[in-house]
Design a protein around this motif. Structure first.
Motif, mmCIF file in Angstrom:
data_model
loop_
_atom_site.group_PDB
_atom_site.id
_atom_site.type_symbol
_atom_site.label_atom_id
_atom_site.label_comp_id
_atom_site.label_asym_id
_atom_site.label_seq_id
_atom_site.Cartn_x
_atom_site.Cartn_y
_atom_site.Cartn_z
ATOM 1 N N LYS A 1 0.869 -1.175 0.000
ATOM 2 C CA LYS A 1 0.000 0.000 0.000
ATOM 3 C C LYS A 1 0.900 1.217 0.000
ATOM 4 C CE LYS A 1 -3.145 -2.567 2.937
ATOM 5 N NZ LYS A 1 -3.400 -2.889 4.354
ATOM 6 N N THR A 2 0.659 2.125 -0.914
ATOM 7 C CA THR A 2 1.563 3.263 -1.038
ATOM 8 C C THR A 2 0.812 4.573 -1.259
ATOM 9 O OG1 THR A 2 3.453 4.143 -2.260
ATOM 10 C CG2 THR A 2 1.868 2.858 -3.523
ATOM 11 N N ALA A 3 1.445 5.656 -0.831
ATOM 12 C CA ALA A 3 0.936 7.003 -1.119
ATOM 13 C C ALA A 3 2.099 7.984 -1.008
ATOM 14 C CB ALA A 3 -0.173 7.390 -0.136
ATOM 15 N N THR A 4 1.978 9.088 -1.740
ATOM 16 C CA THR A 4 2.996 10.135 -1.697
ATOM 17 C C THR A 4 2.305 11.469 -1.406
ATOM 18 O OG1 THR A 4 4.343 8.943 -3.316
ATOM 19 C CG2 THR A 4 4.831 11.280 -3.004
ATOM 20 N N GLY B 1 -5.018 -0.123 12.346
ATOM 21 C CA GLY B 1 -5.169 -1.547 12.592
ATOM 22 C C GLY B 1 -4.349 -2.405 11.641
ATOM 23 N N ILE B 2 -3.156 -1.930 11.291
ATOM 24 C CA ILE B 2 -2.265 -2.724 10.425
ATOM 25 C C ILE B 2 -0.960 -2.982 11.168
ATOM 26 C CG2 ILE B 2 -3.255 -1.733 8.315
ATOM 27 C CD1 ILE B 2 -0.650 -0.067 8.039
ATOM 28 N N SER B 3 -0.128 -3.853 10.614
ATOM 29 C CA SER B 3 1.116 -4.178 11.316
ATOM 30 C C SER B 3 2.349 -4.146 10.414
ATOM 31 C CB SER B 3 0.993 -5.565 11.973
ATOM 32 O OG SER B 3 0.721 -6.522 10.969
ATOM 33 N N ASP B 4 2.153 -3.912 9.108
ATOM 34 C CA ASP B 4 3.313 -3.908 8.201
ATOM 35 C C ASP B 4 4.277 -2.757 8.513
ATOM 36 O OD1 ASP B 4 2.114 -6.002 6.953
ATOM 37 O OD2 ASP B 4 1.558 -4.897 5.129
ATOM 38 N N PHE B 5 5.547 -3.043 8.299
ATOM 39 C CA PHE B 5 6.537 -1.964 8.360
ATOM 40 C C PHE B 5 6.505 -1.178 7.054
ATOM 41 C CE2 PHE B 5 8.353 -4.929 11.544
ATOM 42 C CZ PHE B 5 8.340 -4.057 12.623
ATOM 43 N N ALA C 1 -2.036 3.642 4.615
ATOM 44 C CA ALA C 1 -2.597 2.679 5.572
ATOM 45 C C ALA C 1 -4.100 2.528 5.412
ATOM 46 C CB ALA C 1 -2.262 3.122 6.994
ATOM 47 N N GLY C 2 -4.668 3.233 4.422
ATOM 48 C CA GLY C 2 -6.084 3.051 4.117
ATOM 49 C C GLY C 2 -7.023 3.965 4.879
ATOM 50 N N MET C 3 -6.461 4.975 5.574
ATOM 51 C CA MET C 3 -7.327 5.877 6.353
ATOM 52 C C MET C 3 -7.601 7.161 5.576
ATOM 53 S SD MET C 3 -5.983 5.650 10.273
ATOM 54 C CE MET C 3 -4.269 6.092 9.932
ATOM 55 N N LYS C 4 -8.791 7.689 5.755
ATOM 56 C CA LYS C 4 -9.110 9.008 5.208
ATOM 57 C C LYS C 4 -9.455 9.903 6.395
ATOM 58 C CE LYS C 4 -11.444 11.252 1.371
ATOM 59 N NZ LYS C 4 -10.329 12.233 1.392
ATOM 60 N N LEU C 5 -8.457 10.714 6.806
ATOM 61 C CA LEU C 5 -8.644 11.547 8.001
ATOM 62 C C LEU C 5 -9.086 12.947 7.600
ATOM 63 C CD1 LEU C 5 -5.415 10.552 9.991
ATOM 64 C CD2 LEU C 5 -7.718 9.599 10.228
ATOM 65 N N ASP C 6 -9.945 13.556 8.410
ATOM 66 C CA ASP C 6 -10.273 14.963 8.131
ATOM 67 C C ASP C 6 -9.098 15.848 8.567
ATOM 68 O OD1 ASP C 6 -10.394 15.230 10.888
ATOM 69 O OD2 ASP C 6 -12.574 15.280 10.978
#
Lengths: 324, 324
Positions: free
Chosen positions: B2-5, B84-88, B121-126
Motif C-alpha cells: 500500500k503506497t501514497a505520496t 489496525g495494520i502491522s506492516d513496516f 494505511a487506508g485511512m481518510k482523516l479529516d
C-alpha cells in the motif's frame, strides 16, 4: 575660590541595575552588585568661583553639549543646596577610556564629581552620604564610591538607597577584559533606557527574582567559586538584555561582534578556562576571568575579528581625593 | 503493498511555539500562528510492505542516523495502531531546502508523512485529525497541514490541540526572504529545546501574555496592517529568544550575521520599507515583506556579509497527495 580634585573608577555590574522605582531620585527597581575597575578612571577637578555666571564643564579637553552641562548643573544645584553656597563651578574632567559605549563613564564621572564638589563646597560626607549623592547624578555612580566589590541596596527612598563595599579589592583578583566592539556613541543612553524597562513584560519577573541572584552572586564571590559566579553573572546579563529587547521601543545593544565574543567565551569555558561574559547598555563585552588566565584570554579576544582593542582592569579602590 | 505520496510545506511561525504542557503528546504551552512556505517543500512516499522487517527511511537520498529512524518508527507505530495494520514501511523523503538549521524541516516532514502514511494505511482523516496526527511527530508539523495562514489552538489534550486555516494563501502576499546564515546542523534541536523552556523564569509570563499577542497578530493579518504585524511578530520572536537565552542551560541560536541582519532590517523599516524579522530555533533570519518590496529586500539581504544565500517563499497551500 574653593577647589578639590577627585579620582574614581567605573564599575562593571555583575548583577545589573535596570529600571527605577523612582526615576527622579534614581531609586532602582532592584539591588545590584559590581566591581570597581581600578585601571580605568575619571579625574575631576571642581572650582567654585564667585566670578562665574554659570557652571562650566570641560570633558576630555572639550566643551560638551548643552545636555551634559545641564545635567552637571542640576547635580551641582543639589550640592550647593546641601552646602549652603551659591557660587557656580568650573568642572574639568578627564577619562582614560572611551566614553558612551557601554563602559560606565557616567558612574566614575559622577562619583568623582560627588567627592570633588562636596569637598570643594566645604562638606565632609561619610561614604553612604557620598554614595547617595553620586546616585542622584547617575544611578550606577553610587557603586563607584565604595571600593572593591560593591553592593547597592535598592532601598525605598533617598535615605536608604546607597552602595557599600562587600569585599575589598584584594579579596579576589578578577580581571575585566573589555572587548571593545565599537566606540560609537550609543543611540539610546542608559538614562533613557531605564525609563523603558517597565514597558517590557519581562521586567517584573526579572526584578522579582533579583534577591535570589544577589544572594548567589554574593556567595560566589565570598567563596571565590568561579563556576557559580559565571552562571549567575551570565544569566543576569541575559535577563537584562531580554528586558531591553522586549521593551517598547526595543533596545538591542548587541553588535555582530558582540555575539562573536559571547560565543567564543562560551567555547573557552566549555574547554575548561574559567571565563564568563557580562554586557552593559552597549555593544562591548566585559570578559571576566581570574588573574592567572587573563594573559591568554586577552590574547584570544584581540584575535576575534571586529574586536578593535581590549581594555584590561583589576579590581579598584574607592573614590578618593587627588593631591591632598 | 500500500503506497501514497504527499507533499507539504514548512511554515514560519509569527507567534511562536516554545515549550509544552505535555511533552509526550506535544500539547504546547501556548497557541501559535504561522504561514506555510509554498516554495519550499518536503515530498514523502510511504510504502507499507509485509516483507520488511523494520521501518526503513531514506532522507534526501541517504540513510539517516538511528535517532531519526526511531522517531519515524514511533510515529508510524501510532499510525499502525490507528489503522489496525502491522506492516513496516519504506519511507522516502526529499526536501528542496537545507534541513536542521532553523527552517522547520520537521514540520513539513511530519505533515507530509502524516498524509502519506495515513493514506497508504487506508485511512481518510479529516483536516483536524490529520493535524493532530502530525502534531505527534513534531509540534509545529500540525500547522503545515492546513493551508495559508494557520493558527494552532493550544488545547488541553490530544483531541483539541490542532491547527486550522485562518486565512487562505492569497489573503495577503507576504514573502518570507530567509537569510541563510549557516547550514550547519544546530547543536540543540528544537525538540530538546522545548523541554528547557520552563527552566527560564521568563517562560511563564511569555505564555501568560500569548493570547494577547495571538489577537494582535490575527487582527494585523486580517487588516493587512504591516506596521502592527511587524511590531507583534518581532516582539514575539524576541520573547522566545529571551526565554531561550535565560534557560538552563542557555540556548543562544543567534550568530554574528544573525544580528547583522536584524539590525539591517531595523534600519530598512526605519527608512520606510515595510519589513520585519522573525527567527526560529536556528541562526537564519526570516525577513518578511509584502510582495512588491521583495525584490529589493532580497537584493539587499544577499549583500550582507555572512549571508550565504536567500531562500524566498510565498504563502503556501495545505498538505496534499501527489500523483493521484
Amino acid at each position: 575660590m574653593k577647589t578639590a580634585t577627585a579620582i574614581a573608577n567605573p564599575n562593571i555590574a555583575f548583577i545589573k541595575y535596570w529600571g527605577d522605582k523612582d526615576p527622579d531620585l534614581r531609586i532602582p527597581a532592584n539591588g545590584s552588585i559590581s566591581m570597581n575597575l581600578g585601571d580605568l578612571h575619571t579625574v575631576t577637578e571642581v572650582i567654585f568661583d564667585a566670578n562665574l555666571e554659570r557652571d562650566e564643564l570641560i570633558l576630555d579637553g572639550r566643551v560638551p553639549g548643552e545636555m551634559a552641562i545641564e545635567r552637571v548643573t542640576r547635580f551641582l544645584d543639589h550640592v550647593r543646596l546641601l552646602a549652603g553656597i551659591s557660587d557656580f563651578a568650573r568642572v574639568t574632567s578627564e577619562n582614560n577610556f572611551p566614553i558612551g559605549s557601554g563602559i560606565a563613564s557616567s558612574a566614575s564621572a559622577f562619583a568623582a564629581l560627588s567627592l570633588a564638589s562636596a569637598t570643594a563646597a566645604g562638606m565632609k560626607l561619610d561614604e553612604s552620604s557620598l554614595s547617595r549623592l553620586a546616585r542622584r547624578g547617575s544611578g550606577s555612580a553610587c557603586r563607584s564610591v565604595p571600593g572593591g566589590f560593591v553592593e547597592w541596596q535598592a532601598g525605598e527612598e533617598d535615605a536608604n538607597s546607597f552602595a557599600y563595599s562587600i569585599f575589598p579589592p584584594d579579596h579576589w583578583e578578577l580581571i575585566d577584559c573589555i572587548a571593545i566592539v565599537s566606540q560609537e556613541h550609543k543611540e539610546t543612553g542608559s538614562q533613557d533606557g531605564h525609563l523603558l524597562a517597565e514597558t517590557s513584560l519581562l521586567q517584573e519577573v526579572r526584578v522579582a527574582d533579583a534577591s535570589r541572584r544577589l544572594d548567589l552572586c554574593r556567595q560566589a564571590i565570598l567563596n571565590r567559586d568561579f563556576e557559580a559566579f559565571a552562571e549567575v553573572v551570565e544569566l543576569d546579563s541575559n535577563l537584562m538584555h531580554a528586558v531591553m529587547m522586549t521593551s517598547q521601543p526595543k533596545l538591542l545593544y548587541w553588535q555582530p561582534t558582540t555575539l562573536a565574543v559571547i560565543q567564543a567565551v562560551g567555547e573557552w569555558r566549555k574547554n575548561g578556562t574559567p571565563v564568563c561574559f557580562t554586557i552593559d547598555a552597549g555593544p562591548n563585552v566585559h570578559v571576566i576571568t581570574p588573574g592567572e588566565n587573563s594573559p591568554r584570554v586577552i590574547g584570544d579576544l584581540i584575535q576575534i575579528p571586529g574586536v578593535s582593542k581590549v581594555l584590561v582592569s583589576r579590581p579598584g579602590a574607592a573614590v578618593r581625593l587627588v593631591g591632598d
